[in-house]
Design a protein around this motif. Sequence first.
Motif, PDB file in Angstrom:
ATOM      1  N   ALA A  36     -18.466  21.176  41.052  1.00 21.00           N
ATOM      2  CA  ALA A  36     -17.627  22.350  40.790  1.00 21.00           C
ATOM      3  C   ALA A  36     -18.416  23.337  39.944  1.00 21.00           C
ATOM      4  N   GLN A  37     -18.529  24.573  40.439  1.00 25.22           N
ATOM      5  CA  GLN A  37     -19.261  25.618  39.716  1.00 25.22           C
ATOM      6  C   GLN A  37     -18.376  26.853  39.571  1.00 25.22           C
ATOM      7  N   PRO A  38     -18.679  27.721  38.616  1.00 21.17           N
ATOM      8  CA  PRO A  38     -17.746  28.819  38.300  1.00 21.17           C
ATOM      9  C   PRO A  38     -17.624  29.903  39.365  1.00 21.17           C
ATOM     10  N   THR A  39     -18.688  30.186  40.124  1.00 24.51           N
ATOM     11  CA  THR A  39     -18.636  31.315  41.052  1.00 24.51           C
ATOM     12  C   THR A  39     -19.144  30.925  42.445  1.00 24.51           C
ATOM     13  N   ARG A  40     -18.697  31.684  43.439  1.00 21.77           N
ATOM     14  CA  ARG A  40     -19.172  31.475  44.817  1.00 21.77           C
ATOM     15  C   ARG A  40     -20.645  31.821  44.935  1.00 21.77           C
ATOM     16  N   GLN A  41     -21.069  32.834  44.167  1.00 21.11           N
ATOM     17  CA  GLN A  41     -22.476  33.223  44.198  1.00 21.11           C
ATOM     18  C   GLN A  41     -23.373  32.071  43.741  1.00 21.11           C
ATOM     19  N   LEU A  42     -22.965  31.397  42.670  1.00 22.51           N
ATOM     20  CA  LEU A  42     -23.749  30.279  42.160  1.00 22.51           C
ATOM     21  C   LEU A  42     -23.719  29.107  43.151  1.00 22.51           C
ATOM     22  N   ILE A  43     -22.575  28.892  43.790  1.00 25.97           N
ATOM     23  CA  ILE A  43     -22.475  27.815  44.777  1.00 25.97           C
ATOM     24  C   ILE A  43     -23.451  28.057  45.936  1.00 25.97           C
ATOM     25  N   ALA A  44     -23.521  29.297  46.414  1.00 21.19           N
ATOM     26  CA  ALA A  44     -24.435  29.618  47.518  1.00 21.19           C
ATOM     27  C   ALA A  44     -25.883  29.348  47.120  1.00 21.19           C
ATOM     28  N   ASP A  65     -15.459  32.331  50.858  1.00 28.36           N
ATOM     29  CA  ASP A  65     -16.375  33.014  51.778  1.00 28.36           C
ATOM     30  C   ASP A  65     -16.287  32.415  53.175  1.00 28.36           C
ATOM     31  N   GLN A  66     -16.132  31.095  53.248  1.00 20.49           N
ATOM     32  CA  GLN A  66     -16.031  30.429  54.553  1.00 20.49           C
ATOM     33  C   GLN A  66     -14.580  30.242  55.004  1.00 20.49           C
ATOM     34  N   TYR A  67     -13.671  30.032  54.032  1.00 18.00           N
ATOM     35  CA  TYR A  67     -12.282  29.697  54.372  1.00 18.00           C
ATOM     36  C   TYR A  67     -11.310  30.549  53.550  1.00 18.00           C
ATOM     37  N   CYS A  86     -21.690  15.389  49.729  1.00 16.25           N
ATOM     38  CA  CYS A  86     -21.449  16.201  48.529  1.00 16.25           C
ATOM     39  C   CYS A  86     -20.777  17.513  48.923  1.00 16.25           C
ATOM     40  N   ILE A  87     -19.672  17.834  48.241  1.00 15.65           N
ATOM     41  CA  ILE A  87     -18.919  19.065  48.486  1.00 15.65           C
ATOM     42  C   ILE A  87     -19.078  19.968  47.274  1.00 15.65           C
ATOM     43  N   LEU A  88     -19.331  21.245  47.513  1.00 19.21           N
ATOM     44  CA  LEU A  88     -19.428  22.228  46.445  1.00 19.21           C
ATOM     45  C   LEU A  88     -18.202  23.138  46.497  1.00 19.21           C
ATOM     46  N   VAL A  89     -17.474  23.233  45.383  1.00 17.30           N
ATOM     47  CA  VAL A  89     -16.291  24.089  45.282  1.00 17.30           C
ATOM     48  C   VAL A  89     -16.316  24.801  43.937  1.00 17.30           C
ATOM     49  N   THR A  90     -15.396  25.721  43.764  1.00 22.53           N
ATOM     50  CA  THR A  90     -15.328  26.457  42.496  1.00 22.53           C
ATOM     51  C   THR A  90     -14.503  25.681  41.465  1.00 22.53           C
TER      52      THR A  90
END
Length: 819
Positions: A36-44, A65-67, A86-90
């Motif tokens: 879990a990360q704070p922003t979509r930009q960081l996840i990308a 961004d995807q859903y 591994c799943i990445l989400v906010t």
Amino acid sequence: MRINYVDSCAGSGKTTAAIKSIAHGVERLQSRFVIAQPTRQLIASTLERARQMAPSVRWRAITADQYPGEVASEFRKALQARDVDCILVTHKCILDNPDLRGKVDWSLIVDEVPQVDFSFQKNLSITWDWWTEHFDVVANSSCDALLDVMIKPGHASIVDQWARNEEQDDVVAVVQPFFNALVNPHWNLALTRGDWMSAGWQGRAQLHAHGWLQPSVLEGWGDLTIMGANLTNSLLYLVWKSQGVDFQPHPMIKPAFPRHDDTTGSRVRVKYFTEGIWSKTLRNKCGGLQSICNRLKDHVDGRHIWSANGDVQDWQWTIPLGCRIPPVSHGLNDYRDFDKAVFVAALNDMTSHFAWAEKTFGIDPMELSRAKAQEAAYQMIMRTALRDRDSDVPVSVIVPDRRTADYICGLLPGSRLDFLDLGIPELGPSQRGRPTKVVVRSNAERNAAHQKRKKQLKATVTALRDLQERVTHDGLVSNENTLYMDYSLEDDLMNQTCHSVTLSFELTTTSRSIVNHTFNSWDVVRDELRRCHEVVFASKANNWLISGATFDPDASPDTTKGAANVVQMQLLQLDFDDSPLDPERVHRIFQDVRHLLFNSYSNGRDGLWRYRMVVPLNCPVGSEAYKAIWDICADRVRNIGYSVGTKLGESGINSGLDISKRTPSSWFYLPCQAKDQSKSFWIDHWDGVPMLDPLEWLDRVVIDAPEYQEVAAVKNHSPDLRRLLERLVHRETVEDADHQREECRKRAYEAALEDWRATTAGEGNAGFWRFACRLAQAGYDHAEIAQLLNMHHGDSQSNRQDRKKQIKSITISLGNGRT
């Protein structure tokens, strides 16, 4: 609850180490992970790096961004399908969906520290009833300044509708954050008592709330890890640790270098432009941000990143080649080619939020500021070339105030500190030689002492209460059975089953005898005080005096009615003199306990209020417990914006609450009509209202304010300068011993002064001499004693002119060696 943590400096490679650990867990143990990360930009950015580092691991990002609009449902399906590693989400996805099926089979890694506090304040004067009819409040068990809030039975549907606000109603949007926290079972929400009880006063009503996220929001995962720069300084760590969370260093995720060293720090020059605390108010006094920018132009040359508050528009930043980034900028890794950073955001919490954190968790204001505002500044400057440890590019950093600069330099050994004189008088001059302040005791130590004090106070009250229940009424009744105006107690009242109430009376301020009068019930006390209030006097000196204390005249060889003679208290009294505070408002903030409010004899003189509030206690208390309860009452007054003594309220207006009457041995005139009878009033808040329960109130006893000591501002200079600082520290140790001696003198002076103020008429000569002797024994010299005698000669009930004349003979006696 156990949480693994990874605490290191910004740019240390936490995320890289986590990816390696995940790859090991997937390949060797077939484990599954969620990041879990704070922003979509960081996840990308993380997803791209992870696929390069561990191509054999099945990675998947689920964000808007995807859903769009379907993140929660896709995440739930992915946890159940288990077709990825591994799943990445906010953060938002995790915190908004705590009840997920199957999460026990996954390990959660929270990258960057989530926000765990909440503050809400809105003026809802016209629409107050719309919102507040849907929830109830009850007293907070540990903090008198707060009221716990809960949804009323049968109102959950409308509250949930407002929390979701699917129709995006603009009016509901104003209160939506509050109702979001209210419906979430993992948020602990409280309202400020002062604002709630004052609602409707002069037509105004403020909904003012504070809250904290409970660690239960992350329960249920197979394994839980939180990673963050300076994590042990974070508010999450401070709050959750106080709630019993067991934080343990992660056994596998080890960043390459957990702390900065001279390699990075020596490249940094940190500059600041005010010794004061940076705020929007100070910014605006300086002419606004544009005025600050115009002065900073000479110190910022070339490309730079900058951060300011949201109320600042881009066009107001007049320094060329600036790139704006948000003040809360952790996770932004695209600015490594910048070598200059300017952080001018004022991220201070409201005064009430500082008070909430201190009273709820024992977190002092300096720690809260460090955890939020100063950490945000550090994270922002670490977006620059400082993130690249192998770089040798010098970096220039500008922050607004000294405390932020000191914090950053403390994290970056070898960094240099400079003051920028911007030529704006409101910013003040440099005070580089001034030490900075740090707390003497940790929060854990302060809280431990606080809990110990509460336990001791409650034990004394319990002992007195048990004694009262054992002693029969006949054993307590004095020989005096009437008050001063031939008011006889009715015989039939003597048969009531309520506990008896013993109060003390004296005829005049010069009286040498005390009448202990026992009433059969508090209702009798109220009725007698009400009848007293109807009496008219030509002079207040003709009135009797009352004390809520029971005295033992033999308890002290020096006094009969002093602090040492107090056995117990049964009546709390608050005395307001020359006050701008309307008694009706005081009545409102104490409406949860039985009380009486009535005028003093001189009420209305000079257009100011003079009045008294009396509050019966449902069991007797000792002196220390009485003062603790008095302090809680004083805090209520302070929490509606008024100052009490030297402790300032937000408005800065003095309440008139007389702190000299805090001592349990104080005496007060009985109620009577005001000299100007039109200024008389009587407020009776009694029938059907519970009495103040000391045991309940002592659970809310105010935590001691943090103690501070001064230390050198920056401890990470060159080796030569470090050796110099060590010599200074040695000298400060000697100075600390002098400071401790001075503190001992001060405490002795305050104790002696309290006893002198409790001295009654007729005992002034001996009491004043005793005051002087105790000052001499505490180490005050003759000149200091003479000064203090002149300052306080009128503080007791004895004749001030006689005491003034006595000073000369006391000075001579002390000079001859008598003590």
